[in-house]
Each structure stands twice: as C-alpha cells, then as structure tokens.
Scaffold this active site. Structure first.
Site: not given
Ligand code: NAD
Ligand code: UDP
Ligand code: UDP
Length: 320
Positions: A13, A34, A39, A74, A106-107, A115, A146, A182
């Site tokens: 992003g 991502d 992004g 993020l 944790k792990r 963020a 959000y 973007h």
């Molecule tokens: P952005 O949309 O450019 O970046 C967000 C990125 O997260 C993108 O690349 C998107 O593809 C990725 N993404 C979204 N959902 C995902 C998912 N489920 N799994 C994996 N990737 C995922 O926005 P940004 O401005 O770069 O913001 C980055 C972070 O900063 C965000 O968490 C946003 O809430 C926070 N933030 C930004 C601002 C701002 O003004 N830019 C203000 C407050 C908070």
């Molecule tokens: N998790 C992950 N990567 C790791 C360890 C954990 O994505 O290396 C995920 C895991 O699948 C779980 C979540 O993180 O859903 C929370 O983990 P936690 O150990 O707190 O919870 P539990 O596994 O006991 O539900």
C-alpha cells in the site's frame, strides 16, 4: 544496528511500501504481506530485485506462519470509499488480522506495531485530540466498520499485552499524504491534486469549513520506526500527525495555487458521519519519541503534485 527480519502487512500500500523501503535501507530483511485489495504491485516492483525483500500474497484474516523479529500491522483499506465497499471484510481485516498478527507475535516473541487511526476518536468533541479522549464514534454508521474495527484491534493489542506479555505498540495515525497515494481512493489530497492537474472542478464536500491536519508520509514513517524502537513498557497509543490544521477550503485553494490550475471549486454533499474537525495533540510523541512532523503542507504538496503529474503522463488509465 543488528539486522532483523521484519514483517510488514499491507506492504503493497501507500504507507506500507514506503515503510518496506525504509526498513530495507536500514539493513533489515523485509517480508511484505499483501492481498492487493487496495495496494498495488506498482508500489513495490522496484524492491523485488532486492535479495533482502520477499513478497507474499496473503490475506491477514487467515493464519500466517513466518519467523520474524518485528511486525508492522498496516493491512487494511484506509480510505472511506474502499473500506465501505465491503464493510464485513474491513472488520474481518481489522479484527481477525490483529488476532493473527498477535498470535504470530506471541509464538515468535516478536514486537508488534498496530497502525491505528485518528478515526478511533470519531467526530471528536475534544479538540485537539489527546490520547486519553475515548472518542465519539457512531457504532452503526457508514464509517463504523473501520472505526470500530480499529478500536477493537486496539483492545486486542492490549489484551495480548496484558494476558500474554506480547510487546505491543499502537500509533494513531492522522491524515497522511504523499507520493503513492492511490489515485482512485477518493481521499481529499489525491482527489484535489488530480482534479487540479486535469483542470477539472474541485469537489468540496459540504461547506469546506471542516478541518484536517495533514502529515507528510516521510514524517510518519520516521515516527513509526522510532515507536518500534521504544522499550517494552512503551505501548502507546500515541498520536502521530502534523498538528497544523487546515480547512478543506484552504487545502483546495493551496492546491490550485501550487498547480497553477484553472479548476473551479464546486460543492458536493457532505458524506454522513464526516468529522467536523481533526487535529492531533502530539505532545506524547514529542516527549516519548523525540519526534515532531517537520514537513510543511506546502512542501509536501509540491512533492505529491510532482508524483501525480508524472503518473498522469505515464499511466493515465490508472488515474481514471
Ligand atoms: P492503503 O490502502 O494504501 O494500504 C493498505 C494495504 O493493506 C493495501 O496494500 C491493501 O491491499 C492491504 N490489505 C487490505 N486488506 C488486507 C488483507 N485482508 N490482507 C492483506 N493485505 C490487506 O492505505 P494506507 O494509507 O497505506 O494505510 C496503511 C495503514 O495505515 C492502514 O491500516 C490504515 O488504516 C492506516 N492509516 C492510514 C492513514 C492515512 O492517512 N493514510 C490514516 C490513519 C491510519
Ligand atoms: N497464528 C498465526 N501464526 C502463528 C501463530 C498463530 O497466524 O504463527 C494465529 C492462529 O491461527 C490463531 C491466532 O493467531 O488463530 C491467535 O493465536 P493464539 O495463539 O492467541 O490463539 P489460539 O491459537 O490459541 O486460538
Ligand atoms: N473531501 C472533500 N472532497 C473530496 C474528498 C474529500 O471535500 O474530493 C473532504 C471529506 O468530506 C473530509 C475531508 O475532505 O471532510 C477529508 O477526507 P478524506 O477522505 O481524505 O479523509 P477522512 O475523512 O477519512 O479524514
């Protein structure tokens, strides 16, 4: 400084790609995760040749197993039109994404930085916003997927810190802008600059008297890196932003001046729950991180205008 392996979720992003770049420049190995929901590979393609950089296409709502020293979480669509497109997915990304990153931390024993956002304050009744203010958020409004998602993520970060000793850091980011925003995400800075460069009407929503405080992306990235480096007892939340406040009308006028545009200002309806004013109190960041935003809006806008001007020439389709 010793080299670390650092995970950046949302690394494709706007902010994440700059963070990856800075962390690589500091000599770290960087894993960028991502799903490209908002992004773009364009943001990171120049990093793909770097042997210290690794890209994983992955959705953070699903578990992820990698071995890392630090995590910057993020991943989340950040602009209102994108996070409102699929509100359930936005909440899942905020909440399940946070749970998975905290489980991973944790792990592995990694430090994890969230963020968070000024949106946790909603339409604030306290001005400027201090971290102790609990906010004024509509739990069922258009922005709530959000706002409440990010609030819940903060709660999760504190729960894992208290319950499992995970070293957590929370930064509340205020409006941030700069190159690689973007072009189609509807945010005010990118909208106004593109409208001005194309000599199209500049759309002010509502009266234009609402305020925002705009932080240039380099200032923000510096603060995030400083926050990660703080001792374990520093968890935040800490406001990160530029405390100089502008009305949206002032922003429009400045963009017209800097682009020399012929655009006219027109009014459009104000979206629901649009906060009337927003300005961070950044005294905690100054004290704890020895940091303050230093880039004036005019200077940051000039760089952002250059970026969009170039982008319009290179890839006009991408800017439609
Ligand atoms: P952005 O949309 O450019 O970046 C967000 C990125 O997260 C993108 O690349 C998107 O593809 C990725 N993404 C979204 N959902 C995902 C998912 N489920 N799994 C994996 N990737 C995922 O926005 P940004 O401005 O770069 O913001 C980055 C972070 O900063 C965000 O968490 C946003 O809430 C926070 N933030 C930004 C601002 C701002 O003004 N830019 C203000 C407050 C908070
Ligand atoms: N998790 C992950 N990567 C790791 C360890 C954990 O994505 O290396 C995920 C895991 O699948 C779980 C979540 O993180 O859903 C929370 O983990 P936690 O150990 O707190 O919870 P539990 O596994 O006991 O539900
Ligand atoms: N805004 C505007 N015209 C636009 C886009 C946004 O007047 O073309 C306004 C919007 O209503 C809000 C402010 O600018 O009051 C900032 O909007 P943005 O979406 O950038 O960020 P957020 O509302 O999340 O702070």
């Amino acid at each position: 400084m010793k080299s670390k392996t650092i995970l950046v979720t949302g690394g494709g992003g706007f902010l994440g790609s700059h963070l990856c770049e800075r962390l690589l420049a500091l000599g770290n190995d960087v894993i960028c995760v991502d799903n490209f929901y908002t992004g773009s590979k364009r943001n990171i393609r120049h990093l793909l040749e770097n042997h210290r950089f690794e890209l994983i296409r992955h959705d953070v709502t699903l578990p992820l197993v990698v071995e890392v020293d630090e995590i910057y979480n993020l991943a989340c669509p950040a602009s209102p039109i994108h996070y409102q497109r699929d509100p359930a997915q936005t909440i899942k990304t905020c909440v399940h994404g946070a749970i998975n990153m905290l489980g991973l931390a944790k792990r592995t024993g990694a430090k994890v930085l969230q963020a968070s956002t000024s949106e946790v304050y909603g339409d604030p009744t306290v001005h400027p916003q201090v971290e102790e203010y609990w906010g004024n958020v509509n739990p069922v409004g258009l922005r709530s997927c959000y706002d409440e998602g990010k609030r819940c993520a903060e709660t999760l970060f504190f729960a894992y810190n208290l319950q499992c000793g995970v070293p957590v850091k929370i930064v509340r980011i205020f409006n941030t802008y700069g190159p690689r925003m973007h072009p189609n995400d509807g945010r005010v800075v990118s909208n106004f600059i593109l409208q001005a460069l194309k000599n199209e009407d500049i759309t002010i929503y509502g009266s234009g008297e609402q305020t925002r405080s705009f932080c240039y992306r380099d200032d923000l990235i510096e603060a995030m890196i400083r926050m990660m480096a703080t001792p374990a007892e520093i968890t935040g939340p800490i406001n990160i932003g530029n405390p100089t406040e502008f009305t949206i009308l002032e922003l429009a006028e400045l963009v017209i001046e800097l682009t020399g545009s012929k655009s006219k200002i027109i009014r459009a309806p104000l979206p629901s729950d649009d906060p009337k004013q927003r300005r961070p109190d950044t005294s905690k960041a100054a004290k704890i991180l020895n940091w303050q935003a230093t880039t004036p809006l005019r200077e940051g806008l000039i760089k952002t205008i250059e970026y969009f001007d170039q982008l319009l020439k290179e890839d006009p389709e991408f800017c439609r």
